[in-house]
Scaffold this motif. Structure first.
Motif, PDB file in Angstrom:
ATOM      1  N   ALA A  42     -18.064 -47.004 -74.012  1.00 41.71           N
ATOM      2  CA  ALA A  42     -19.587 -47.025 -73.742  1.00 41.71           C
ATOM      3  C   ALA A  42     -19.853 -48.377 -74.919  1.00 41.71           C
ATOM      4  CB  ALA A  42     -20.310 -46.017 -74.692  1.00 41.71           C
ATOM      5  N   ALA A  43     -19.089 -49.057 -75.123  1.00 39.10           N
ATOM      6  CA  ALA A  43     -19.334 -49.922 -75.990  1.00 39.10           C
ATOM      7  C   ALA A  43     -18.963 -51.681 -75.288  1.00 39.10           C
ATOM      8  CB  ALA A  43     -18.274 -50.700 -77.697  1.00 39.10           C
ATOM      9  N   ALA A  44     -17.846 -51.196 -73.896  1.00 42.69           N
ATOM     10  CA  ALA A  44     -17.909 -52.245 -73.544  1.00 42.69           C
ATOM     11  C   ALA A  44     -18.845 -52.382 -72.456  1.00 42.69           C
ATOM     12  CB  ALA A  44     -16.774 -51.525 -72.021  1.00 42.69           C
ATOM     13  N   ARG A  45     -19.468 -51.556 -71.926  1.00 41.51           N
ATOM     14  CA  ARG A  45     -20.634 -51.168 -71.234  1.00 41.51           C
ATOM     15  C   ARG A  45     -22.609 -51.731 -72.128  1.00 41.51           C
ATOM     16  NH1 ARG A  45     -21.440 -46.360 -70.724  1.00 41.51           N
ATOM     17  NH2 ARG A  45     -20.113 -45.749 -69.358  1.00 41.51           N
ATOM     18  N   ALA A  46     -22.364 -51.695 -73.127  1.00 44.40           N
ATOM     19  CA  ALA A  46     -23.207 -52.509 -73.785  1.00 44.40           C
ATOM     20  C   ALA A  46     -22.724 -53.661 -73.829  1.00 44.40           C
ATOM     21  CB  ALA A  46     -23.338 -51.847 -75.192  1.00 44.40           C
ATOM     22  N   GLU A  47     -21.731 -54.581 -73.883  1.00 42.28           N
ATOM     23  CA  GLU A  47     -20.732 -56.168 -74.321  1.00 42.28           C
ATOM     24  C   GLU A  47     -21.347 -56.691 -73.109  1.00 42.28           C
ATOM     25  OE1 GLU A  47     -20.180 -58.735 -76.692  1.00 42.28           O
ATOM     26  OE2 GLU A  47     -20.306 -57.195 -77.590  1.00 42.28           O
ATOM     27  N   LEU A  48     -21.059 -55.704 -71.865  1.00 44.22           N
ATOM     28  CA  LEU A  48     -22.045 -56.467 -70.220  1.00 44.22           C
ATOM     29  C   LEU A  48     -22.834 -56.521 -70.172  1.00 44.22           C
ATOM     30  CD1 LEU A  48     -18.910 -54.886 -68.635  1.00 44.22           C
ATOM     31  CD2 LEU A  48     -19.109 -56.974 -69.245  1.00 44.22           C
ATOM     32  N   ALA A  49     -23.523 -55.786 -70.843  1.00 39.91           N
ATOM     33  CA  ALA A  49     -25.293 -55.884 -70.323  1.00 39.91           C
ATOM     34  C   ALA A  49     -25.850 -56.638 -71.918  1.00 39.91           C
ATOM     35  CB  ALA A  49     -25.274 -53.929 -71.220  1.00 39.91           C
ATOM     36  N   ALA A  50     -25.206 -57.229 -72.459  1.00 39.63           N
ATOM     37  CA  ALA A  50     -25.788 -58.517 -73.546  1.00 39.63           C
ATOM     38  C   ALA A  50     -25.224 -59.155 -73.022  1.00 39.63           C
ATOM     39  CB  ALA A  50     -25.237 -58.238 -75.170  1.00 39.63           C
ATOM     40  N   PHE A  51     -23.845 -59.417 -71.908  1.00 45.91           N
ATOM     41  CA  PHE A  51     -24.090 -60.661 -71.657  1.00 45.91           C
ATOM     42  C   PHE A  51     -25.055 -61.086 -70.535  1.00 45.91           C
ATOM     43  CE2 PHE A  51     -21.238 -62.922 -68.805  1.00 45.91           C
ATOM     44  CZ  PHE A  51     -20.864 -63.811 -69.491  1.00 45.91           C
ATOM     45  N   ARG A  52     -24.843 -60.023 -69.792  1.00 43.78           N
ATOM     46  CA  ARG A  52     -25.507 -59.919 -68.221  1.00 43.78           C
ATOM     47  C   ARG A  52     -27.151 -61.054 -68.956  1.00 43.78           C
ATOM     48  NH1 ARG A  52     -25.437 -61.518 -62.487  1.00 43.78           N
ATOM     49  NH2 ARG A  52     -27.531 -59.488 -62.029  1.00 43.78           N
ATOM     50  N   ALA A  53     -28.430 -60.086 -70.255  1.00 41.63           N
ATOM     51  CA  ALA A  53     -28.974 -59.930 -71.019  1.00 41.63           C
ATOM     52  C   ALA A  53     -28.945 -61.937 -70.925  1.00 41.63           C
ATOM     53  CB  ALA A  53     -29.447 -59.334 -72.036  1.00 41.63           C
ATOM     54  N   ALA A  54     -27.934 -62.411 -71.221  1.00 41.00           N
ATOM     55  CA  ALA A  54     -28.068 -63.855 -71.976  1.00 41.00           C
ATOM     56  C   ALA A  54     -27.568 -64.826 -70.674  1.00 41.00           C
ATOM     57  CB  ALA A  54     -26.469 -63.800 -72.665  1.00 41.00           C
TER      58      ALA A  54
END
Length: 304
Positions: A42-54
C-alpha cells in the motif's frame, strides 16, 4: 533485432519509458537495515502515485535477488498507478545475505539464476527481470564482488541485459570497469555505475565515462556523503567534457522512513527538487533527455 526495455508488464520501445527514476526501490529487505524494511504494497502504491503526480512515468527498481523484491506485486502496482516498472535480478554485497543462502548459491550456478530470472521470470511470479544489479566494495572488489560480477557478465552475454552496479560510497568505478569491460568483455554502454554523487572525483568520473558506461547520480545525500549542492556542478563539468549523453538520475529510496508518504524525500524529490537545480545548471533540454531519452537507451537491450 529491435532494442526493448523489459518492464514487468512486458517489453516496450525505449522511447515509451517516459520520465524515469533510473534507480530506486519499492521493496527492499536486508539484515543491515533491521526494522526499516520497504515491505508494504500500500505504501509502495502511494509512493508511485506521488511520483506520478509529480510528473514521473517510470521507475527502475534495483532490488536484486534475495532482498525482498516482491516481484509478484509489481505488475498490479504498475497497472493501478500507470507507472512503468523494471525489476532487477542480481546480487548485492555479501553482508545483505544469510551465509547459508550464499553457500547454496555458490554450488548452484549464479549466472544461470540470473539468466532464468531475465528470460523465464522471477520465481513463480512470471515477471521477467530487466537488468542485473551487482555491487562493489569500498575502493576495491572483494571475492564476493568478483564472483557476482563475473556471473553478471556471463548473464549479460547470454541475454543482452544491462548491468547496474552499486558503487560503495561511490568508489571503485575503475576497478568495476576493469573487471566487467576489460576482463569479461561487457560493452561499456551496457554498464550503469550508481552513486557517483557520493564520491565526486571529477577525474575518475571522466575516466569512467570514457568507457562508454552510464553515470548514475542517485539519491538525496546523507550528511556523511557529498552534499547535493555539489552535484549540479559535477554533472555540468561532465557535460562540458562531452559526456552529457551518459548521465542518469535516480532517487534510491532504501528505507521506509525515506518514502515521501512517510515524511521523507522519496521518489518525488527527484522531480520536485533535483530537477529544478539541474535545469539551472545544465539547461532544461539536457535534463529532459537525462530523465527520458537516457534511461530508455541505458536499460534497453537486444534481448537474446
Amino acid at each position: 533485432m529491435v532494442s526493448a526495455v523489459r518492464t514487468v508488464l512486458g517489453d516496450i520501445a525505449p522511447e515509451e519509458l517516459g520520465v524515469c527514476d533510473a534507480h530506486d526501490h519499492l521493496f527492499l529487505r536486508s539484515p543491515q537495515l533491521p526494522g526499516q524494511e520497504l515491505d508494504d504494497p500500500a505504501a509502495a502504491r502511494a509512493e508511485l502515485a506521488a511520483f506520478r503526480a509529480a510528473g514521473g512515468a517510470a521507475v527502475v527498481q534495483w532490488t536484486p535477488y534475495g532482498m525482498g523484491r516482491r516481484a509478484a506485486d509489481l505488475p498490479e502496482l504498475s497497472r493501478t498507478t500507470g507507472v512503468r516498472l523494471v525489476c532487477a535480478t542480481g546480487m548485492h554485497q555479501a553482508a545483505h545475505y544469510d551465509a547459508g543462502l550464499l553457500g547454496r548459491l555458490r554450488g548452484a550456478g549464479l549466472a544461470e539464476l540470473f539468466v532464468s530470472e531475465l528470460t523465464d521470470g522471477v520465481g513463480t511470479s512470471g515477471v521477467r527481470a530487466g537488468l542485473i544489479k551487482v555491487a562493489g566494495g569500498f575502493h576495491a572488489l572483494d571475492a564476493h564482488a568478483r564472483w557476482t560480477m563475473t556471473a553478471a557478465a556471463e548473464a549479460h552475454h547470454a541475454t543482452g541485459a544491462p548491468i547496474a552496479v552499486h558503487l560503495e560510497l561511490g568508489t571503485g568505478a575503475l576497478d568495476v570497469l576493469d573487471l566487467l569491460c576489460g576482463e569479461r568483455g561487457v560493452p561499456g554502454d551496457r554498464v550503469i555505475l550508481g552513486h557517483l554523487n557520493r564520491f565526486p572525483d571529477p577525474v575518475v568520473q571522466r575516466q569512467a565515462a570514457a568507457s562508454g558506461c552510464w553515470l548514475a547520480f542517485d539519491g538525496p545525500s546523507r550528511a556523511q556523503h557529498a552534499t547535493d549542492w555539489r552535484m549540479p556542478e559535477g554533472v555540468h563539468a561532465l557535460a562540458e567534457a562531452g559526456f552529457g549523453d551518459r548521465l542518469l538520475l535516480g532517487g534510491d529510496t532504501v528505507v521506509a522512513g525515506a518514502r515521501s508518504v512517510d515524511g521523507g524525500p522519496g521518489m518525488p524529490y527527484l522531480l520536485r527538487r533535483v530537477r529544478p537545480r539541474l535545469d539551472a545548471a545544465l539547461g532544461a533540454d539536457l535534463v529532459d533527455r537525462i530523465l527520458t531519452e537516457h534511461p530508455g537507451r541505458a536499460f534497453a537491450a537486444d534481448w537474446k
